[in-house]
Every structure is written in C-alpha cells, then in structure tokens.
Design a protein around this motif. Structure first.
Motif, PDB file in Angstrom:
ATOM      1  N   PRO A  62       0.827  -1.208   0.000  1.00 44.38           N
ATOM      2  CA  PRO A  62       0.000   0.000   0.000  1.00 44.38           C
ATOM      3  C   PRO A  62       0.862   1.260   0.000  1.00 44.38           C
ATOM      4  N   GLY A  63       0.286   2.323  -0.521  1.00 42.59           N
ATOM      5  CA  GLY A  63       0.997   3.595  -0.556  1.00 42.59           C
ATOM      6  C   GLY A  63       0.062   4.739  -0.228  1.00 42.59           C
ATOM      7  N   THR A  64       0.646   5.901  -0.077  1.00 44.10           N
ATOM      8  CA  THR A  64      -0.142   7.083   0.236  1.00 44.10           C
ATOM      9  C   THR A  64       0.529   8.321  -0.367  1.00 44.10           C
ATOM     10  N   TRP A  65      -0.241   9.338  -0.591  1.00 48.27           N
ATOM     11  CA  TRP A  65       0.284  10.612  -1.094  1.00 48.27           C
ATOM     12  C   TRP A  65       0.504  11.573   0.057  1.00 48.27           C
ATOM     13  N   VAL A  66       1.600  12.332  -0.027  1.00 50.40           N
ATOM     14  CA  VAL A  66       1.875  13.410   0.926  1.00 50.40           C
ATOM     15  C   VAL A  66       2.180  14.655   0.099  1.00 50.40           C
ATOM     16  N   LYS A  79       7.165  26.419  -3.917  1.00 48.92           N
ATOM     17  CA  LYS A  79       6.590  25.441  -4.830  1.00 48.92           C
ATOM     18  C   LYS A  79       5.696  24.463  -4.093  1.00 48.92           C
ATOM     19  N   TYR A  80       4.959  23.714  -4.888  1.00 46.08           N
ATOM     20  CA  TYR A  80       4.093  22.658  -4.383  1.00 46.08           C
ATOM     21  C   TYR A  80       4.780  21.332  -4.672  1.00 46.08           C
ATOM     22  N   LYS A  81       4.901  20.479  -3.661  1.00 47.27           N
ATOM     23  CA  LYS A  81       5.641  19.227  -3.784  1.00 47.27           C
ATOM     24  C   LYS A  81       4.717  18.066  -3.436  1.00 47.27           C
ATOM     25  N   ALA A  82       4.779  17.006  -4.249  1.00 45.36           N
ATOM     26  CA  ALA A  82       4.001  15.795  -3.986  1.00 45.36           C
ATOM     27  C   ALA A  82       4.965  14.625  -3.887  1.00 45.36           C
ATOM     28  N   ARG A  83       4.679  13.714  -2.965  1.00 43.82           N
ATOM     29  CA  ARG A  83       5.478  12.496  -2.816  1.00 43.82           C
ATOM     30  C   ARG A  83       4.520  11.324  -2.691  1.00 43.82           C
ATOM     31  N   TYR A  84       4.847  10.245  -3.408  1.00 43.23           N
ATOM     32  CA  TYR A  84       4.104   9.004  -3.247  1.00 43.23           C
ATOM     33  C   TYR A  84       4.962   8.094  -2.382  1.00 43.23           C
TER      34      TYR A  84
END
Length: 108
Positions: A62-66, A79-84
């Motif tokens: 399983p994973g999640t977004w932060v 900036k806007y940063k996304a990590r999976y």
C-alpha cells in the motif's frame, strides 16, 4: 490523569493528505501538477512495473500521497511538492533499498 501526558499533535498547515489537497479550490490544479510530476519522475526512474492486480506474483504494497507547500526562509511560497510513499517495511524481498537524495540547497 494519563491524558495529561499525551503528546499533543500539532498539524503542519503546509503538509496535506490526498483528500485535503484535492478539495476544490485555487490550489487543486497546482497539487495535481505536482502529483503528475512525481508520477513522471517515478516512471522515468523505473520505480515499479504496473501489472493487473490478478496477475501480481508478489505482495501489493500500500501507498499514500503526501503533499507539502515548500517555502523559502522568509516564508514565501516557493513550490508545491508531492510524494508518493510506500510502506517499505512490508516488503518481503531481499533487494537493496535506496533512499532519496537531497539537494544541498535544502540542507541547513
């Protein structure tokens, strides 16, 4: 009173979950752009192989977004940063695990 000793959870307003980031509003497009950039980076680096769920030969982790708003030292939004993120502790193989690399400009 045991509750007097409980640590207080202070939520960072610049760190969001998928549900918080995807609320309709002025920032939703920027969060989607950041998420797409993260997906493109992961695909470019060959991070995973996508297969149909019924054909998986190993455990599906399983994973999640932060999502995080990155700010400059004066507090201005950079900036806007996304990590999976995946649950690496649930992996059941003996392959090497690699940590992400940080840019020296972010090290203080």
């Amino acid at each position: 009173n045991p509750s007097a000793y409980a640590a207080r959870k202070a939520k960072d307003p610049d760190t969001l979950s998928w549900n918080e980031a995807m609320v309709d509003g002025p920032e939703k497009a920027k969060w989607m752009e950041a998420a797409n950039a993260e997906i493109q980076s992961l695909v470019k680096h060959g991070t995973w192989a996508e297969v149909p769920k019924d054909e998986a030969t190993s455990r599906i982790i399983p994973g999640t977004w932060v999502f995080r708003r990155k700010r400059s030292p004066d507090g201005e939004l950079k900036k806007y940063k996304a990590r999976y993120c995946c649950r690496g502790d649930l992996e059941n193989n003996a392959l090497d695990t690699f940590a992400p690399v940080v840019a020296w400009s972010t090290v203080r």
